[in-house]
Design a protein around this motif. Sequence first.
Motif, PDB file in Angstrom:
ATOM      1  N   ARG A 348      46.271  39.332  43.441  1.00 32.76           N
ATOM      2  CA  ARG A 348      45.318  39.629  44.494  1.00 32.76           C
ATOM      3  C   ARG A 348      46.093  40.271  45.640  1.00 32.76           C
ATOM      4  O   ARG A 348      46.983  39.666  46.222  1.00 32.76           O
ATOM      5  N   ASP A 350      45.448  42.169  49.246  1.00 30.50           N
ATOM      6  CA  ASP A 350      44.452  42.529  50.242  1.00 30.50           C
ATOM      7  C   ASP A 350      45.185  43.019  51.481  1.00 30.50           C
ATOM      8  O   ASP A 350      46.380  42.776  51.631  1.00 30.50           O
ATOM      9  N   ALA A 355      43.312  49.268  48.331  1.00 24.93           N
ATOM     10  CA  ALA A 355      42.632  50.078  47.315  1.00 24.93           C
ATOM     11  C   ALA A 355      43.638  50.878  46.486  1.00 24.93           C
ATOM     12  O   ALA A 355      43.552  50.928  45.246  1.00 24.93           O
ATOM     13  N   ALA A 358      45.349  48.570  44.047  1.00 23.33           N
ATOM     14  CA  ALA A 358      44.514  48.226  42.888  1.00 23.33           C
ATOM     15  C   ALA A 358      44.581  49.359  41.859  1.00 23.33           C
ATOM     16  O   ALA A 358      44.666  49.122  40.649  1.00 23.33           O
ATOM     17  N   LYS A 362      45.915  49.181  38.026  1.00 23.67           N
ATOM     18  CA  LYS A 362      44.970  49.544  36.975  1.00 23.67           C
ATOM     19  C   LYS A 362      45.589  50.601  36.049  1.00 23.67           C
ATOM     20  O   LYS A 362      45.540  50.490  34.822  1.00 23.67           O
ATOM     21  N   THR A 371      43.690  41.570  37.699  1.00 29.92           N
ATOM     22  CA  THR A 371      43.511  41.759  39.137  1.00 29.92           C
ATOM     23  C   THR A 371      42.360  40.890  39.646  1.00 29.92           C
ATOM     24  O   THR A 371      41.425  40.573  38.920  1.00 29.92           O
ATOM     25  N   ALA A 372      42.470  40.499  40.931  1.00 31.80           N
ATOM     26  CA  ALA A 372      41.445  39.651  41.547  1.00 31.80           C
ATOM     27  C   ALA A 372      41.001  40.280  42.856  1.00 31.80           C
ATOM     28  O   ALA A 372      41.788  40.947  43.522  1.00 31.80           O
ATOM     29  N   SER A 373      39.737  40.035  43.217  1.00 39.00           N
ATOM     30  CA  SER A 373      39.189  40.700  44.408  1.00 39.00           C
ATOM     31  C   SER A 373      39.491  39.950  45.699  1.00 39.00           C
ATOM     32  O   SER A 373      39.654  40.547  46.748  1.00 39.00           O
ATOM     33  N   ASP A 374      39.550  38.627  45.625  1.00 41.35           N
ATOM     34  CA  ASP A 374      39.904  37.868  46.832  1.00 41.35           C
ATOM     35  C   ASP A 374      40.596  36.557  46.447  1.00 41.35           C
ATOM     36  O   ASP A 374      40.823  36.292  45.261  1.00 41.35           O
ATOM     37  N   ASP A 377      38.545  34.186  44.054  1.00 41.23           N
ATOM     38  CA  ASP A 377      38.465  34.800  42.729  1.00 41.23           C
ATOM     39  C   ASP A 377      39.807  34.692  42.011  1.00 41.23           C
ATOM     40  O   ASP A 377      39.885  34.312  40.839  1.00 41.23           O
TER      41      ASP A 377
ATOM     42  N   LYS B 167      34.640  40.557  56.932  1.00 43.11           N
ATOM     43  CA  LYS B 167      33.905  40.873  55.704  1.00 43.11           C
ATOM     44  C   LYS B 167      32.551  40.168  55.662  1.00 43.11           C
ATOM     45  O   LYS B 167      31.629  40.619  54.983  1.00 43.11           O
TER      46      LYS B 167
END
Lengths: 389, 290
Positions: A348, A350, A355, A358, A362, A371-374, A377, B167
């Motif tokens: 993760r 952030d 972006a 990521a 990828k 991969t994790a979004s936050d 997660d 957010k």
Amino acid sequence: MNIHEYQAKEIFAKYGVPVPKGKVAFSVEEAVQNAKDLGGKIWVVKAQIHAGGRGLGGGVKLAKSIDEVRELAQEILGMTLVTHQTGPKGKLVQKIYIEEGADIADELYLGVVLDRAKEMPVIMASTEGGMEIEKVASETPEKIIKVAVDPTIGFQGFHGRKLAFGLGLPKEQVGKFIKFAAALYKVYTENDASLIEINPLVKTGAGDFVALDGKMGFDDSALGRHPDIEAMRDLSEEDPAEMEASKYGLSYVKLDGNVGCMVNGAGLAMGTMDTINYVGGTPANFLDVGGTASAQTVAKAFEIILRDPNVKSIFVNIFGGIVRCDRIANGILDATKLVDVHVPVVVRLDGTNAAEAAEILKNANISNVITASDLGDGAKKAVAAAKGE
Amino acid sequence: MSILVNKDTKVIVQGFTGKEGTFHAGQCLDYGTQIVGGVTPNKGGQTHLGKPVFNTVQEAIKATGATVSMIFVPPAFVGDAVMEAADAGIDLAVIITEGAPVKDMMMAKAYAVKNNMKTIGPNCPGVITAEECKIGIMPGMVFKKGNVGLISKSGTLTYEGANQVCKAGYGITTAVGIGGDPIIGLSYIQLLEMFEADSDTEAIVMIGEIGGDLEIQAAKFIKNNVTKPVVAFIAGQTAPKGKRMGHAGAIISGSAGTAAEKMAALEAAGVTVVKSPAEIGEKVKEVLSK
């Protein structure tokens, strides 16, 4: 950093804090020789490890002859001492202290520690010497006298009087005790100690005060100006993985779970452990990679985490601030080339350039990188991966 | 409004020409902070990042009218630097330096208090009033302007918390990283008091950790003095006893300073306590939409 009793007593003696005569020994023969050199009829053989409760664990024993010194040295040297402070695995005794026997009329407690709320050193004294001081503090707090010393004025006579009269000492002993406490305060401030404990502080039949035990810890941030104390560091008392990590600017503490953690910042590292726990997993470690997670430090972090056979997945949780996430993503890719990362890695990233990062991960298309979004997660994915889901 | 600093605050940098000082002063200038000069002994008279360099804080104040100092001086000399700022009449010193000896900070703090100088840190990310003034090392873009005040011992948890608040559709008035050392400057109570008085702040996020009892003191204060909703997280619920967790002050000694005890005290004071920092944003949304 902590030191051994015999080292603390060396420092005490330099400042005029009375201690019994004694000598450290690394072998049975040395122990016997030390006892002969000290003379007298009674000796105490004391295990030297960085933990309290040695007496109860069988690491401190009285010898009434040179033969007994030999027997006890044989028994204690090389034993694994388990006390309430060592954890169940205990600690291997590699050195012992041979000390002359003391004439004990009474046992007191004296300590100096930083009072974080008052922002001052506080001297603590109690008539309940020889007991666990935490137990005294919780059961009979009125038996602990606390005197905070404003560092801008230093130790004054009145501080000493509050302690001595608070302990109810007879008037002929008050002066001696104040002198003792003043010397101990000096030991504390001049050496940037974080903690000193004398338990027990013995009152002899003649009414003198002697430090029968000695425990000292130091402010790691101030060791740079105390090379003599830094030289007292006993590497065998420190965790090898933690030591190695610190060489690379990593802060690592091993835990018992199976989700490895690699995080930037101590607070977020703890928060990540807590989140893993919250979503039903168990963290395998605390690891703060610091502010500049380069490929080399990330590789080292993977290596240290993976040395723990319990680790079934790794959660890399980075909040990129000044350090850009795309750089960290590249660091992770480079690290996977340097180290064989054989468990799933949940990443993760952030913050700054998240972006781009990521995208890099990828495109690299590494099979075991998820991969994790936050934060939430990532923790869930890492816990699931550790369970083989 | 905001607390402590705003777009008009004039800031000098002690340790201006060093590597860290240079990089972060540059970032602060880019953010829009009024960095009006810096101090590096023996480099007075030079120009650095387009700003004047002075030999002493006193000279810097005289020439620039600065009221705040951001300190990047190395650990062995940081106590001296803080006391120099206090002596010269600085109102607020933001101490970024990590690894300052405890004894030095104890003396420097006492001297700062005596001279009515507020301090933040050491070993902290600094203070930021969103979209106005950044004094520290935090990533500015995370902090959108809004109505939530934030107080945190940890740097990266400050960013995590602010990011979640933003957010969730809200923003930050001022965020203060108070640092994780045993001796720190402004703490929860003073900052809670400021946020309570600040008309723009409608909710407060408070992030603490194991060790010491500042969070317990804060809980008592909140109960009697804070009417705005507070969302709190305490890091280190899973930390073992007796082990230092990165920060010099983050250690459970004996049975004191655990996360459980702090969380219970905060809950008893009516604070919304989250068990994971991942829930900060959601809970802020909840308390603000009540």
